[in-house]
Scaffold this active site. Structure first.
Site, PDB file in Angstrom:
ATOM      1  N   GLY A 169     -24.145 -24.809  80.102  1.00  0.00           N
ATOM      2  CA  GLY A 169     -23.531 -26.125  79.960  1.00  0.00           C
ATOM      3  C   GLY A 169     -22.878 -26.339  78.613  1.00  0.00           C
ATOM      4  O   GLY A 169     -22.901 -25.475  77.725  1.00  0.00           O
ATOM      5  N   THR A 179     -23.647 -28.442  76.184  1.00  0.00           N
ATOM      6  CA  THR A 179     -24.524 -28.595  75.017  1.00  0.00           C
ATOM      7  C   THR A 179     -24.979 -27.217  74.531  1.00  0.00           C
ATOM      8  O   THR A 179     -24.997 -26.937  73.317  1.00  0.00           O
ATOM      9  CB  THR A 179     -25.741 -29.483  75.366  1.00  0.00           C
ATOM     10  OG1 THR A 179     -25.288 -30.598  76.144  1.00  0.00           O
ATOM     11  CG2 THR A 179     -26.434 -30.001  74.115  1.00  0.00           C
ATOM     12  N   ASP A 203     -32.014 -24.907  76.629  1.00  0.00           N
ATOM     13  CA  ASP A 203     -31.165 -25.298  77.751  1.00  0.00           C
ATOM     14  C   ASP A 203     -30.893 -26.803  77.697  1.00  0.00           C
ATOM     15  O   ASP A 203     -31.625 -27.554  77.049  1.00  0.00           O
ATOM     16  CB  ASP A 203     -31.864 -24.929  79.078  1.00  0.00           C
ATOM     17  CG  ASP A 203     -30.872 -24.774  80.228  1.00  0.00           C
ATOM     18  OD1 ASP A 203     -29.682 -25.116  80.062  1.00  0.00           O
ATOM     19  OD2 ASP A 203     -31.297 -24.312  81.299  1.00  0.00           O
ATOM     20  N   GLY A 204     -29.860 -27.220  78.391  1.00  0.00           N
ATOM     21  CA  GLY A 204     -29.536 -28.637  78.506  1.00  0.00           C
ATOM     22  C   GLY A 204     -30.279 -29.257  79.681  1.00  0.00           C
ATOM     23  O   GLY A 204     -31.100 -28.611  80.337  1.00  0.00           O
ATOM     24  N   ALA A 205     -29.995 -30.520  79.957  1.00  0.00           N
ATOM     25  CA  ALA A 205     -30.575 -31.201  81.122  1.00  0.00           C
ATOM     26  C   ALA A 205     -29.627 -32.311  81.531  1.00  0.00           C
ATOM     27  O   ALA A 205     -28.803 -32.770  80.733  1.00  0.00           O
ATOM     28  CB  ALA A 205     -31.948 -31.772  80.786  1.00  0.00           C
ATOM     29  N   ASP A 206     -29.765 -32.723  82.780  1.00  0.00           N
ATOM     30  CA  ASP A 206     -28.958 -33.856  83.261  1.00  0.00           C
ATOM     31  C   ASP A 206     -29.705 -35.177  83.088  1.00  0.00           C
ATOM     32  O   ASP A 206     -29.085 -36.211  82.877  1.00  0.00           O
ATOM     33  CB  ASP A 206     -28.560 -33.611  84.713  1.00  0.00           C
ATOM     34  CG  ASP A 206     -27.709 -32.364  84.821  1.00  0.00           C
ATOM     35  OD1 ASP A 206     -26.660 -32.311  84.150  1.00  0.00           O
ATOM     36  OD2 ASP A 206     -28.099 -31.413  85.513  1.00  0.00           O
ATOM     37  N   GLU A 214     -31.779 -20.861  85.832  1.00  0.00           N
ATOM     38  CA  GLU A 214     -32.361 -21.625  84.713  1.00  0.00           C
ATOM     39  C   GLU A 214     -33.870 -21.785  84.893  1.00  0.00           C
ATOM     40  O   GLU A 214     -34.634 -21.654  83.937  1.00  0.00           O
ATOM     41  CB  GLU A 214     -31.705 -23.007  84.620  1.00  0.00           C
ATOM     42  CG  GLU A 214     -30.268 -22.944  84.131  1.00  0.00           C
ATOM     43  CD  GLU A 214     -29.547 -24.279  84.218  1.00  0.00           C
ATOM     44  OE1 GLU A 214     -28.530 -24.412  83.537  1.00  0.00           O
ATOM     45  OE2 GLU A 214     -29.986 -25.167  84.955  1.00  0.00           O
TER      46      GLU A 214
HETATM   47  C1  5RP Z   1     -26.588 -26.617  84.502  1.00  0.00           C
HETATM   48  C2  5RP Z   1     -27.510 -27.546  83.830  1.00  0.00           C
HETATM   49  C3  5RP Z   1     -27.085 -28.076  82.508  1.00  0.00           C
HETATM   50  O1  5RP Z   1     -28.058 -27.779  81.570  1.00  0.00           O
HETATM   51  C4  5RP Z   1     -26.907 -29.556  82.605  1.00  0.00           C
HETATM   52  O2  5RP Z   1     -25.972 -29.817  83.618  1.00  0.00           O
HETATM   53  C5  5RP Z   1     -26.451 -30.166  81.282  1.00  0.00           C
HETATM   54  O3  5RP Z   1     -25.122 -29.791  81.023  1.00  0.00           O
HETATM   55  P1  5RP Z   1     -24.314 -30.340  79.765  1.00  0.00           P
HETATM   56  O4  5RP Z   1     -24.989 -29.785  78.558  1.00  0.00           O
HETATM   57  O5  5RP Z   1     -22.917 -29.792  79.970  1.00  0.00           O
HETATM   58  O6  5RP Z   1     -24.350 -31.845  79.789  1.00  0.00           O
HETATM   59  O7  5RP Z   1     -28.562 -27.876  84.284  1.00  0.00           O
HETATM   60  O8  5RP Z   1     -27.081 -26.192  85.738  1.00  0.00           O
END
Ligand code: 5RP
Length: 229
Positions: free
Chosen positions: A27, A29, A82-85, A104
Site C-alpha cells: 500500500g 503507507t 504493514d498498513g491497514a484500512d 499479508e
Molecule cells: C492492502 C492493505 C493495505 O495495507 C491497506 O489497504 C492500506 O493501504 P494504504 O496504506 O494505501 O492506505 O491491506 O491489501
C-alpha cells in the site's frame, strides 16, 4: 493525508534493526517504509532481508535496493510492517483494500512482531463503519459465499477492475462486504467467515498487531503498544 502516511511509514522503518528478516506489507503507507529502508541500507549499511506481501511491493522493494527472500527460505520473520484500512482500540483490523490480504495475513502470522502504520483517519471505534470488509473467495464458489455472507448480515459486492472481476495476486476474487452497523464482534465474524467453504481469507486481522504507529500531517508520529505487550 500523505504527510501522515509518510510520517508513519518512515517512523516504522526506523524501528528495524540490522540482521532482521522483515515482512514488507502493501500500500501507499508502506511505500514510505520501503523508501526509508532503502535509504538506511544505502546510508547506514543496514542489513535486512525482506519478504514482500504483493507483486507491487516486490517490484518497489527491488527498485529501492532492498534484498528479498521468501517464506520458503526462512522459518520466522522478526518483524512485519504493514498498513491497514481500519484499526480499533484492541488493534483488530480490516485489511485488504489493496487486495493483498491473503499474503499479508500469512506474512503477519509468521512474524514475531507486527507493526501497523496508519494516518489518524484509520483509527475507529467499531470495525466496518468506514470501510467495507474485503473477503477473498475462490471464483467458482462466489455465489454460494455471497449467500452465506448475507445470512451473516453482510451485503457483499464483487470488486471489479475496468468492468471485469478484480483478481488478486493469487487468482481469486474479492467480495467487499458492507455491514450497516459495523462489525460488533470481529473475532466471531472472522471465525464465521473462515467456516464458509470457498472463502480463501477474510480481511479481519485479529490479535496480530503489536505496535501501532499513527502518523500526523505535521510529520510527527505516535507509537502505541497493544495492551499486554
Ligand atoms: C492492502 C492493505 C493495505 O495495507 C491497506 O489497504 C492500506 O493501504 P494504504 O496504506 O494505501 O492506505 O491491506 O491489501
Amino acid at each position: 493525508m500523505s504527510a501522515s502516511k509518510k510520517a508513519a511509514g518512515r517512523r516504522a522503518a526506523d524501528l528495524v534493526e540490522t540482521g532482521q528478516k522483515v515482512g514488507l506489507g502493501t500500500g501507499s503507507t508502506v511505500f514510505f517504509t520501503l523508501e526509508r529502508l532503502g535509504e538506511r541500507i544505502r546510508d547506514e549499511g543496514l542489513e535486512i532481508a525482506g519478504v514482500p506481501t504483493a507483486v507491487d511491493t516486490e517490484t518497489k522493494a527491488g527498485e529501492l535496493g532492498i534484498p528479498l527472500t521468501t517464506l520458503d527460505e526462512i522459518e520466522r520473520l522478526d518483524v512485519t510492517i504493514d498498513g491497514a484500512d481500519e484499526i480499533d482500540g484492541a488493534f483488530a483490523m480490516i485489511k485488504g483494500g489493496g487486495g493483498a490480504l491473503l499474503r499479508e495475513k500469512g506474512v503477519a502470522s509468521g512474524s514475531d512482531h507486527v507493526v501497523i502504520i496508519v494516518g489518524p483517519d484509520k483509527v475507529v471505534e467499531t470495525l466496518g463503519t468506514t470501510f467495507d470488509l474485503p473477503v477473498e473467495v475462490a471464483p467458482f464458489a462466489r455465489a454460494t459465499v455471497d449467500r452465506a455472507i448475507r445470512r451473516l448480515g453482510g451485503q457483499p459486492r464483487l470488486r471489479d477492475r475496468e468492468g471485469a472481476a478484480y483478481r488478486t495476486d493469487n487468482g481469486n476474487e474479492i467480495l467487499d462486504v458492507h455491514f450497516a452497523a459495523g462489525i460488533d464482534d470481529p473475532p466471531a465474524m472472522e471465525l464465521a467467515l473462515d467456516a464458509i467453504p470457498g472463502v480463501v481469507e477474510s480481511g479481519l486481522f485479529i490479535d496480530l498487531a503489536r505496535t501501532l504507529v499513527i502518523g500526523h500531517d505535521d510529520g510527527t508520529a505516535d507509537v502505541r503498544s497493544a495492551a499486554g505487550s
